[in-house]
Structure formats: structure tokens, C-alpha cells
Design a protein around this motif. Sequence first.
Motif, PDB file in Angstrom:
ATOM      1  N   CYS A  11       0.823  -1.208   0.000  1.00 55.40           N
ATOM      2  CA  CYS A  11       0.000   0.000   0.000  1.00 55.40           C
ATOM      3  C   CYS A  11       0.861   1.264   0.000  1.00 55.40           C
ATOM      4  O   CYS A  11       0.669   2.157  -0.810  1.00 55.40           O
ATOM      5  N   HIS A 185      -8.770  -3.513  -2.496  1.00 60.44           N
ATOM      6  CA  HIS A 185      -9.599  -2.391  -2.021  1.00 60.44           C
ATOM      7  C   HIS A 185     -11.088  -2.718  -2.095  1.00 60.44           C
ATOM      8  O   HIS A 185     -11.887  -2.143  -1.365  1.00 60.44           O
ATOM      9  N   GLN A 188     -12.531  -3.609   1.162  1.00 53.71           N
ATOM     10  CA  GLN A 188     -12.482  -2.636   2.268  1.00 53.71           C
ATOM     11  C   GLN A 188     -13.857  -2.453   2.895  1.00 53.71           C
ATOM     12  O   GLN A 188     -14.886  -2.592   2.226  1.00 53.71           O
ATOM     13  N   THR A 197      -9.978   2.298   8.278  1.00 54.58           N
ATOM     14  CA  THR A 197     -10.797   1.519   7.364  1.00 54.58           C
ATOM     15  C   THR A 197     -10.552   0.036   7.581  1.00 54.58           C
ATOM     16  O   THR A 197      -9.407  -0.392   7.659  1.00 54.58           O
ATOM     17  N   GLY A 199     -11.502  -4.204   6.631  1.00 58.32           N
ATOM     18  CA  GLY A 199     -11.471  -4.992   5.413  1.00 58.32           C
ATOM     19  C   GLY A 199     -11.659  -6.456   5.710  1.00 58.32           C
ATOM     20  O   GLY A 199     -11.557  -6.883   6.856  1.00 58.32           O
ATOM     21  N   ASP A 233      -4.058  -0.211   5.243  1.00 60.95           N
ATOM     22  CA  ASP A 233      -4.718  -1.268   4.475  1.00 60.95           C
ATOM     23  C   ASP A 233      -4.386  -2.672   4.952  1.00 60.95           C
ATOM     24  O   ASP A 233      -4.606  -3.647   4.234  1.00 60.95           O
ATOM     25  N   ASN A 236      -6.954  -5.576   4.529  1.00 64.10           N
ATOM     26  CA  ASN A 236      -7.321  -6.134   3.243  1.00 64.10           C
ATOM     27  C   ASN A 236      -6.135  -6.569   2.379  1.00 64.10           C
ATOM     28  O   ASN A 236      -6.334  -7.256   1.382  1.00 64.10           O
TER      29      ASN A 236
END
Lengths: 264, 264, 264, 264
Positions: A11, A185, A188, A197, A199, A233, A236
Motif C-alpha cells: 500500500c 480495495h 475494504q 478503514t 477490510g 490497508d 485487506n
Amino acid sequence: DAPFALIAGPCMMESRDHALEMAAAVKEIADSLGIGLVFKTSFDKANRTSLSAKRGLGLSAAMPVFAEIRERFGLPVLTDVHDATQCMTIAEVVDVLQIPAFLCRQTDLLVAAAATGRVVNVKKGQFLAPWDMRNIVDKLVASGNPNVMLTERGASFGYNTLVSDMRSLPIMARTGAPVIFDATHSVQQPGGQGTSTGGEREFVSVLARAAIAVGVAGVFMETHDDPDNAPCDGPNMIPLKDLKALLMDLQAIDRVVKRLPTSN
Amino acid sequence: DAPFALIAGPCMMESRDHALEMAAAVKEIADSLGIGLVFKTSFDKANRTSLSAKRGLGLSAAMPVFAEIRERFGLPVLTDVHDATQCMTIAEVVDVLQIPAFLCRQTDLLVAAAATGRVVNVKKGQFLAPWDMRNIVDKLVASGNPNVMLTERGASFGYNTLVSDMRSLPIMARTGAPVIFDATHSVQQPGGQGTSTGGEREFVSVLARAAIAVGVAGVFMETHDDPDNAPCDGPNMIPLKDLKALLMDLQAIDRVVKRLPTSN
Amino acid sequence: DAPFALIAGPCMMESRDHALEMAAAVKEIADSLGIGLVFKTSFDKANRTSLSAKRGLGLSAAMPVFAEIRERFGLPVLTDVHDATQCMTIAEVVDVLQIPAFLCRQTDLLVAAAATGRVVNVKKGQFLAPWDMRNIVDKLVASGNPNVMLTERGASFGYNTLVSDMRSLPIMARTGAPVIFDATHSVQQPGGQGTSTGGEREFVSVLARAAIAVGVAGVFMETHDDPDNAPCDGPNMIPLKDLKALLMDLQAIDRVVKRLPTSN
Amino acid sequence: DAPFALIAGPCMMESRDHALEMAAAVKEIADSLGIGLVFKTSFDKANRTSLSAKRGLGLSAAMPVFAEIRERFGLPVLTDVHDATQCMTIAEVVDVLQIPAFLCRQTDLLVAAAATGRVVNVKKGQFLAPWDMRNIVDKLVASGNPNVMLTERGASFGYNTLVSDMRSLPIMARTGAPVIFDATHSVQQPGGQGTSTGGEREFVSVLARAAIAVGVAGVFMETHDDPDNAPCDGPNMIPLKDLKALLMDLQAIDRVVKRLPTSN
């Protein structure tokens, strides 16, 4: 109907060393499978949920690292841009400029990205219908750059949830642009963890298989050697150790699909 | 990880002759490909958009036709029920009782269907999350019938539109029930034509391929020799003449997917 | 532009005594405010999430209670029907037959309800666009019964969530039918508690105010003297002790709105 | 619980003369009703659907016009910013910097807007849950600027459609920020006209009334003397000639709502 290409990497560009290690590792996997690779990493995460979240190395520090990755590994490199003023600079060291989903309708950014002559990969906004991506392709082409790719990364579905509409892939393909499916993504859960966020990594392979079976030019997946401790991230991204097995699955499906009579 | 089974037939039982012709034709296709077939047709369309729309032969007239199809072709037969009182009667001549999506939470209907001892196939309501299908399986099992199948046929996505969330397939599979993907109703546009329901037939193969790649026990598809003049579901049924090619595509993908190491 | 009417009562007819107590209490509140009241309660909850959930007194036991409520309090009574065979029977003792949202497209149920000559209140399916309710009105009118009311109770919005689209109210009003806003089911979170349906009672007044300001013929609200221990819909019913204050708010807004020049 | 304020003006600053005329006209209406007014117009439309669509006067040409409007009419002025570099400059001549919905998570833009010390009005992204706006407020406050307003302008609901969730208003109000309802963008149909965004002007008053009844600090409405020929947002702007009547309706409802005991 070429085999699918892979756009993959961590990421965020966390450091020169980490970026080089990841590029080497992902390249080795892709090479071993004969899959074309574009290495992806972000020099800046410009829309983090929280102000205190890490954002990456920054443009200046990242430039020589992108250059080193290209040179050392012979890999094309993709990164995302957030501001028109960044485009011409970053284009010196990357092959693909990516327009983030939230910014996919910002005219100045699209025009500046187009002006670099580099390939422009536009992520479809979570708020956009797939047929409306034609207007975005038109903006880029009218700016003199026909080298456009379109990426599906999920559509808003109620609050804190995305859904991947597989119809989107052939609909966007009608523009003539290669269509990429962003499998990490798309799982997510925006805002799903309060100040970051969430995921559901377990569904990456589910959605990637589905997209490959529909037929795509490429798959986009973020991967990390230690996703649970990654600065962004994490929920995910695909663990690096699982990447090869997943790609082998996708490759097996892709081979069949690209040979189907109806795919031609 | 057996090969996918096919549930297929015309939306409505229009007449004895038409039903027999369709059963013969679909059976010939399935047999030629070695695909297990359950023949589907409805004796009553109980929730048409308009009062004047045709509804089918009706229960009494349909019973001997179902019996004849089973006997003559050796095919298992599936039909949908709309009322608890129909279940025991229709169960004499069909192998699978199907609960329509709108009715998937009607307790009396589920209990009555379960009481027949036949397999019960429940279509997931357009208004239901996939994880909530566990409650429905529990209702059936608690009624003494563990022979349950679950079918995805799209989720409400704004007005007049459905979206197929491929994550739904593995989520529903956690219940232990075989999961079916309904590829023709998933492309419906509910109410999309004012006084009837529209559809986008062109996406049937897109969604069916995706579901097969994710991994399903079966595919449900309505088919007709003349869909544009069919009394219902014309815009989304697969023309009979296109069925074999589509199944061959799905079969090719299914074979690969069911052999993937990660599928086990 | 008459003042709004109120459809209110406990979700389920739990017992004769409880129903009579609730009817007396709600009537006293409505009378004190000069609000027209239709008393609502269900003799059967036919689509509970779980098989073990309570369902109510049942048709036979409920019939004399409905009759007693009408006679003793002079109140019109509304209840929901789930099956065509119930309609003519229940119509003897109630004034309004209500079609549940999941069943709003079941032709036989609509036709049977229409045939009673009673007012028919149809809840809009969570899966339906407001303009598609015209087809349902048409079914009822074509069955000889123009006494139709339409009720908004939320539209599917992702999983386990409903959203109330206030545009739905004037769109449904174009059919000529009085439009009701169901303020308590609109805050349900379907399946949101695993084995039962959740809700956000705090938003009942938010949505009810909004609907009144848009302009409706009536408001539907379930209420209970002890919602946290009610056998169903506890998370979204209004506590009886809060009903009067809420109605006074709505009445104040309604009076202004119905006098606006643009409302005529 | 002060009366609602009005943020209004034409979508785009088309020319000095038009901006001044519109400011005079809107001010006269607001003054006649005793409504506090912030004049809104955009110097640049940065995310038009099509490259050939008009974008407005531009920053340099607009600066003296904003200054003139403030000075001549004594009106506070609001405009939207699209890029961090614009913030400090435009802050010289406007009172409120507005962050567009698509850009509401762009950290650099938020920080730059906060740094001006001006009030910052953030439009909630069509892809965001209302509770996630707290993270955005936190970004601004942590940047040293507590003068934040939040604006609801609709959430993605399937393709090409927005829905206004009235629960969003009290949820965002929990942040402590004044909450505004944008009644004209909420009726947009994004991409609904192929190469431009559609809208349903008829629902502006429906949604505005609903929001006022829920309780808001302000209403945002774009207005134009000739919306059908306006260079942008024509399908959803309120005709200037209808503005006063609409505001009178809203004012009547607002007066009642702000006096309700439960509002305190």
C-alpha cells in the motif's frame, strides 16, 4: 486476449529498503509464474481516515526509490497522484499514474496526468456507475492521451460497505480501455473500524476469481510481508506468503477463460 | 467438490406440450455435457407486476405434467410454492420445493415445505444479507428437514436494480447447505419496464462465470425457445439455442476451479 | 389536507387483556389531542427471524378481541394478513386489512384482501421503488376495491439497514391513495441482532417529523408499555409513556404544513 | 436553537455582473424574511462530467468579485476550494471555505483550509456514513480550527441516484458542528443525463422541509434567475422567482420545530 497482468505491491512506500525488498519478492513470484508485473506503491496516502495516520515517504524521498526499482528490477512502476502539480514530476520515474477513486472526476488532475504521456489508470469512484467512466476516458483522450486503464474497486452499498458488481467489468471494457479489477480495495469496509478503514481479506480471492472468470486485462492487489502490522490497508492486503498460491489459482482460471470461444 | 448441477427450464409451465418439449431439449443438452439436471418450471406466477399478466397452468393442471416429465425423462423436477397448503400436494410430483425470494421469511411456508421431506431450495430475499440465511436454514432444520439448498438471486441496489455480491456464495456455504447461483433472475431490473420487470440477458453469462469461479454447487437458469415472446421473464431468460455454449464455458471454468488446491 | 391520522398499537396481540389495555391507553392519548386513531395489532407474526420466536394469539383467538376493541372503544382496527384464506374471515372484525411489505406483490393476497371491501393498506416492499406501487394500486382497483392506502416503511440500503427516502411520499401520493409513514419499522435493522431484528428507536421521532413536514395522511407507529420486554419489535417500538409528547410535536408541525400555501 | 440560516447563490460565478445581481436578489429575499444569509458561488467547477463544460471565472478573476459582494452587500461569502494551494489566497475574500463532497477525505486540503482560520464547511461524501464525519471534524480541530460546519448532500443509492437519510442530520450534530442540509445537490442524479448530471428540482422542497423538521442549523440551496439555461446544475437549482415562497414554508416549519420542548 492476453493473460492477465498483475499490479501489486505494498500500500505505502514505507522506506527504501522495504520497497526494494517487496519489489524483489513480488517480482520473483510473478516471474516464476510468467505473469507480467507492474509494481505499485504510494509515496503519499492523502486521504487517511485520521490525521495521525502515517502517509508514506513523500514525493521527493520516493522519487529515487521508484527510479531504483525500475532500474534494478526492470519493472514498470505505478503510483497514485493527488494533485495536478505532482504529475509531471512523478512521471519522470514511474510508468503509470493512477487517479484515486475519490478524485476520478477532478478535471485538473486528469488533464495533468494525461499531459505526462504516461499510462493513466483511473479507479472508478465508489459513487459512480460503470457507464459513467466513459466521460472520464473522454476527458483523458481529449487531453491527448489515449493510454487509459480503468479499475473497478467496489461501489458504495449502504454505509461502511462496498459491493463489487461484476457487470462493471464488461461495461467499462466497452470504452476500449483495458479493465483492471482491484481485489484488495474491493474488500475494504470504509470507516468500518471507527478511526480507520476495515477490510475482509478472506474475500480477496473470492472476488479476484470472479473477476478473472468474467475476463479482465489485469488484477490489482496490495500485498505486504506483514499486513497485520502494515501502516495502512492491513485488513485487506494479501500476505506476501499467500500471493503465489492465489496467483496460481487465478492463472488457471484465466487460461481457461481466455480460450473460451465466447471470449473472442 | 462435485461438478456443478444445473437447475433449468422455462419460467412458466405454459402448456403440457411446451413443458415436455423444453424438458426434452434441456435434458438433451445437459446429457450431452454430462451435467446433472433438475428441470424447473412454475405452475403459478404468484407475484406478477400486473394483474393481467399470465400466471401459468395452475396447480391441478400442472401436477400430471410434472409427473409425466419425471417419468418420461427420468428428471428430478423443481417448482416454487407460494402457500403452505400447496406443499404437501405438489410434493407428490416434484423433487425440490422452491421458496420464492419474497417469501423466504414466511415461517408457515418454510415449515410446510420442510414437512414434505422433499429438498427445499430457498431463494435469498433481495432484502436479506447472506449471513441472515442461517436463520432460515435453522427454521427448516428445526422443522425436521436438513435437505436445504440456498440460492443467490441478487440484492436490492437502489431502485429497479439488483447487484450480485459474490461474497454471498461462500458466506451462505458456511451453513453447510449447497449454494446455487441464479444467473437469470440476478439480471432482472425489478419494475424496470413500468408494468413488467426488465432484465439484461447479456449479463447472464458474466454473472454465471463469476459464480462458477467462486465455486457453487449449482447454477439456476431459466431458458426458453422463444424468450422474446415468453409470457414472463423474457428479458432475462437464456435462449435455448445459446444454452449449450454457455454451459460449456461454465463447465470449463468449473473443472479448473474444483481442482484448485485452495478449493479443498 | 386533513390533519394526520394515527395508526398505532402494539406489534403483537399478546393477550386479550394486554390488547384492551393498550387500546384504552392509546385511545386516551389520541382523544386528548384530537387525533383520529386506527388501532393496530397483529394476530400472527408470520415472518419472525427465528422459529422459536412468539407469533401472537392466532386468528381464532384474536377475532373476539378485535370485535371487543371495536365495540368497547368505538375504534377502527387494523391488522395484517398473510394468506388469502384469512382475508374474508378477519374482515368481519377489522376495518383495515394490511398487506405486509414482503407480501406486497402476492397477487392472490391482494385480490382476496380487495374482495373483502375493507380498506387495504399496502406496505411498500423494501425492494420496491415508490413509483412501482402504482402497479399494486392497479391490482387492487382492478379487483373492485378503490379503498387503498400505501405505507412507506423503508428501502433496503446495503445489508441490515433501511433508509427512508422522503421523496417516496409524494411519489406514492400521485396514485391518489392516502400515504402513511411507518415511523417504527423504518428504523428497523433487519437481521441486525443475529437471530432477531434490531432497531434504533431514537430515530423514530426524526423520521416521523420529516414525513409529517413533507405531508402525509397518516403516521403508523408501534407502541408498547414495556418495549424492552415486548415479544417483538422491542428495539423500535415507542414506549407508551413517550407517545403523547411525540404526537404533540408531530401535530404542531402538521398544523403548519397543512396550512402552507404550497400544500394546496 | 437559532432560526435556520441560508447558504444560497448560483452554482457558478458566471460573470461579475451576474454574481452581483444574484447577490442583490437573494439578499433582498433573505432580508425581507429576516433570514441570515451566506452568499454561495463557485469560482471554478473542478469536477464537471465533461471536459467541454464551463468551469467559471477562475480564482483570480473571482477574487475582486467576492470582495465587492462582501463590501457592497455586507454579506458573508462561501466558496469551494479544490486544492490546498488555493485556500490561503481565497480566504482573503471569503468567510467560509467549503470542501466538496468528493474531496472530503483529502487531508492536505482539509489542513490548508483549517489553517486559514476561516469557517470550513465540509460536504459529506456520497460514499461516507454520517458517523464517519467525526474523523473529518477531528482532522480540522487537530489542525487548530474548531470552526467547522458539516453538510449533508445525499448518499449513493445504487447507480445514478442519491438518497437523503434524515438520520444523518442528528448523527452529524453529535460532533458539535452546525449541520446544514444541501437541498439542491441532494436531488442530483449523478451522471443521469449521459454527459451531464441530472436532477429532480421538484423534490428540493420535499427534502428541505423534511430536514427543517428534523432540525438543522442551515439550509444550502443553489438558485438561479434562469436555471434551465444555467451553465451547471440547471436541473436541480431553484428558480429565483420560487425562492421566497419556499423559504417562507421552511421558516414556518422551522419556527415550530425550534420551539418544540423535545428540541431543547
